[in-house]
Write an enzyme that holds these catalytic residues in place. Structure first.
Site, PDB file in Angstrom:
ATOM      1  N   LYS A 150     -25.488   1.889  -8.628  1.00  8.23           N
ATOM      2  CA  LYS A 150     -24.194   2.345  -9.179  1.00  8.23           C
ATOM      3  C   LYS A 150     -23.259   2.655  -7.700  1.00  8.23           C
ATOM      4  O   LYS A 150     -23.172   3.516  -7.207  1.00  8.23           O
ATOM      5  CB  LYS A 150     -24.332   3.536 -10.011  1.00  8.23           C
ATOM      6  CG  LYS A 150     -22.994   3.970 -10.584  1.00  8.23           C
ATOM      7  CD  LYS A 150     -22.842   5.204 -11.007  1.00  8.23           C
ATOM      8  CE  LYS A 150     -22.238   6.166  -9.797  1.00  8.23           C
ATOM      9  NZ  LYS A 150     -20.846   5.851  -9.608  1.00  8.23           N
ATOM     10  N   GLU A 195     -17.886  21.503   4.202  1.00  8.67           N
ATOM     11  CA  GLU A 195     -17.351  20.126   4.554  1.00  8.67           C
ATOM     12  C   GLU A 195     -16.075  19.844   4.198  1.00  8.67           C
ATOM     13  O   GLU A 195     -15.994  19.873   2.759  1.00  8.67           O
ATOM     14  CB  GLU A 195     -18.633  19.071   3.986  1.00  8.67           C
ATOM     15  CG  GLU A 195     -18.106  17.544   4.510  1.00  8.67           C
ATOM     16  CD  GLU A 195     -19.273  16.701   4.011  1.00  8.67           C
ATOM     17  OE1 GLU A 195     -19.748  15.839   4.768  1.00  8.67           O
ATOM     18  OE2 GLU A 195     -19.639  17.010   2.776  1.00  8.67           O
ATOM     19  N   GLU A 215     -29.121  12.073   0.807  1.00 10.99           N
ATOM     20  CA  GLU A 215     -28.304  11.836   2.006  1.00 10.99           C
ATOM     21  C   GLU A 215     -26.932  12.562   1.780  1.00 10.99           C
ATOM     22  O   GLU A 215     -26.188  11.959   1.185  1.00 10.99           O
ATOM     23  CB  GLU A 215     -28.011  10.562   2.509  1.00 10.99           C
ATOM     24  CG  GLU A 215     -27.468  10.391   4.334  1.00 10.99           C
ATOM     25  CD  GLU A 215     -26.247  10.659   4.414  1.00 10.99           C
ATOM     26  OE1 GLU A 215     -25.735  11.592   4.630  1.00 10.99           O
ATOM     27  OE2 GLU A 215     -25.772   9.796   4.294  1.00 10.99           O
ATOM     28  N   CYS A 228     -19.927  11.480   6.715  1.00  9.18           N
ATOM     29  CA  CYS A 228     -20.652  12.870   6.434  1.00  9.18           C
ATOM     30  C   CYS A 228     -21.291  13.302   8.078  1.00  9.18           C
ATOM     31  O   CYS A 228     -21.509  14.503   7.973  1.00  9.18           O
ATOM     32  CB  CYS A 228     -22.000  12.369   5.611  1.00  9.18           C
ATOM     33  SG  CYS A 228     -22.741  10.861   6.122  1.00  9.18           S
TER      34      CYS A 228
END
Length: 474
Positions: free
Chosen positions: A173, A382, A248, A282
């Site tokens: 996906k 973040e 992750e 990231c």
């Protein structure tokens, strides 16, 4: 700006295009706000079909000689190489990466990573002996891969390619924000001779298609890259079937600049890491930790480096920062910039609002904050945009404490005399640390500590994630 209209793909299941239902998801060019394509809004029914196709293909693919699997993977790399222009143009259109970055990284890295994995197969210890036991590494089965939009094709190949090389079949996906590049990979794989059903694509949203993949009893492993919040949900949804989950997730990586570092080099590379791909990375070094006595000098160097970053049309060869990937992301990042100001951080450059001359599109002003409190929201959460927090420290113990103070532990950097920097790097609770800006190593593992996830990607460690280990006593 010229907007390129892209072909709307169907799902790819069992080696064939499979039309979805009436519902579709628009793919929006974030630089213009225009719809450039649409993909089907997949459902659990399409996931069922894809899992069935992957299950049917599994025995034949798992039984294929490793050398042949590696040869197909290498041909996939070759096929991607011939399509680098198409890949770069597509990713720039769907998520806004500057075209020069798209050619070099968005298109170039998937080619190189795929080739590097193909090269591992011959010397990989598929079997070994420990005493009277034969240790055999076997495919896990059907792998569900759920990937993000920031480096879309790169994130796909770091999951799909090692999974297939290991003998698994895959249901992917891709992100609904940047889904179009996945079909290019499917076409390259088909041309490379990959058997039908080994690689399948179901487009759709996380709450529908992602949830169906994660909970599906016919899927043996889920590999996910994305936010920590979504990763937690995937862990819960996968628990009912006790499938393997590799995550992750987010990061808030620290760039620790020591007193004996080349300050100018450390700051220039630090700004580059924080702002590449519009800060939508990231592992970006979004916290720059500097000795308090050098803070002001570091800010001056950072401002000088920042002024070289042209913001604008991502199709322009001179642009270094394009739009963020979506309007929602623009609003999110703007909110963090406003929060930083409200909490007392000093804006050294940038700030809230749009860049001059860019009244439309998902653009923000790349921002550097000075004198940031290490416990401030902008230093702990973040942001996923071009926002850098510069944090002064008094001594190295405090620097290490600050670097390790977030819930994340994905990446980081240390600049300083080599042995000195290595000693500090070993104290950081993070899965990857760069010392003095080395070249990217495609065979080194990448993955996080703490709430940055688990498991590893890239190279031998990334291949091992997709293998079961069997012990046969004799």
């Amino acid at each position: 700006m010229t907007t390129r209209t892209l072909t709307a793909p169907a799902h790819w299941i069992g080696g064939e295009s499979v039309a979805g239902g009436a519902d579709t998801i628009d793919v929006v060019n974030p630089a213009t706000g225009e719809v450039i394509a649409a993909v089907p809004a997949g459902t659990a029914a399409e996931v069922d079909k894809a899992v069935a196709a992957a299950t049917a293909a599994l025995p034949g693919w798992a039984g294929t000689d490793v050398a042949e699997r590696a040869a197909i993977v290498q041909r996939i790399s070759d096929g991607l190489q011939t399509r680098t222009g198409e890949i770069a143009d597509t990713i720039t259109a769907e998520m806004g990466a500057p075209i020069t970055l798209s050619r070099r990284a968005q298109a170039g890295l998937p080619v190189a990573v795929t080739a590097s994995l193909a090269g591992l197969a011959a010397d990989f210890p598929w079997t070994e002996e420990i005493g009277n036991a034969l240790i055999v590494r076997e495919p896990i089965g059907v792998v569900g891969a759920i990937t993000p939009w920031n480096f879309p094709l790169q994130q796909i190949v770091t999951k799909v390619v090692p999974a297939m090389l290991a003998g698994n079949t895959v249901v992917l996906k891709p992100s609904e924000i940047a889904p179009l590049n996945a079909r290019i990979l499917a076409e390259a794989a088909e041309e490379a001779g990959l058997p039908a059903g080994v690689f399948n694509i179901v487009y759709g949203t996380g709450p529908v298609v992602g949830e169906a993949i994660t909970a599906h009893p016919g899927i043996d492993m889920v590999s996910f890259t994305g936010s920590t919040q979504a990763g937690k949900r995937i862990s819960v949804a996968a628990s009912d079937t006790v499938k393997r989950v590799a995550l992750e997730l987010g990061g808030k990586s620290a760039n620790v600049i020591l007193d004996d570092a080349d300050l100018a080099q450390a700051v220039v590379l630090g700004v580059s890491s924080a702002w590449i791909n519009g800060g939508q990375v990231c592992g970006a070094w979004t916290r720059m930790l500097v000795p308090a006595a050098k803070h002001d000098e570091a800010i001056e160097l950072a401002i000088a480096a920042a002024e070289k970053y042209t913001v604008g049309d991502p199709t322009d060869e001179t642009t270094r920062i394009g739009p963020l990937a979506s309007e929602a992301q623009r609003q999110r990042v703007t909110g963090y910039i406003e929060r930083g100001i409200a909490d007392g951080a000093t804006v050294a450059i940038g700030g809230p609002g749009r860049p001059d001359g860019l009244a439309t599109g998902a653009y923000v002003r790349p921002t550097i904050f000075a004198n940031v409190d290490p416990n401030a929201v902008i230093a702990q959460e973040e942001i996923f945009g071009p926002v850098l927090s510069v944090i002064p420290y008094t001594d190295e113990d405090q620097a290490v404490e600050i670097a390790n103070s977030t819930v994340y532990g994905l990446s980081g950097a240390v600049f300083g005399e080599a042995e000195h920097a290595l000693a500090i790097a070993k104290r950081l609770r993070t899965g990857k640390v760069d010392i003095n800006g080395p070249e990217m190593n495609l065979l080194a593992p990448f993955g996080g500590y703490k709430q940055s996830g688990n498991g590893r990607e890239m190279g031998r460690f990334g291949l091992e994630e997709f293998l079961e280990v069997k012990s046969i006593g004799r």
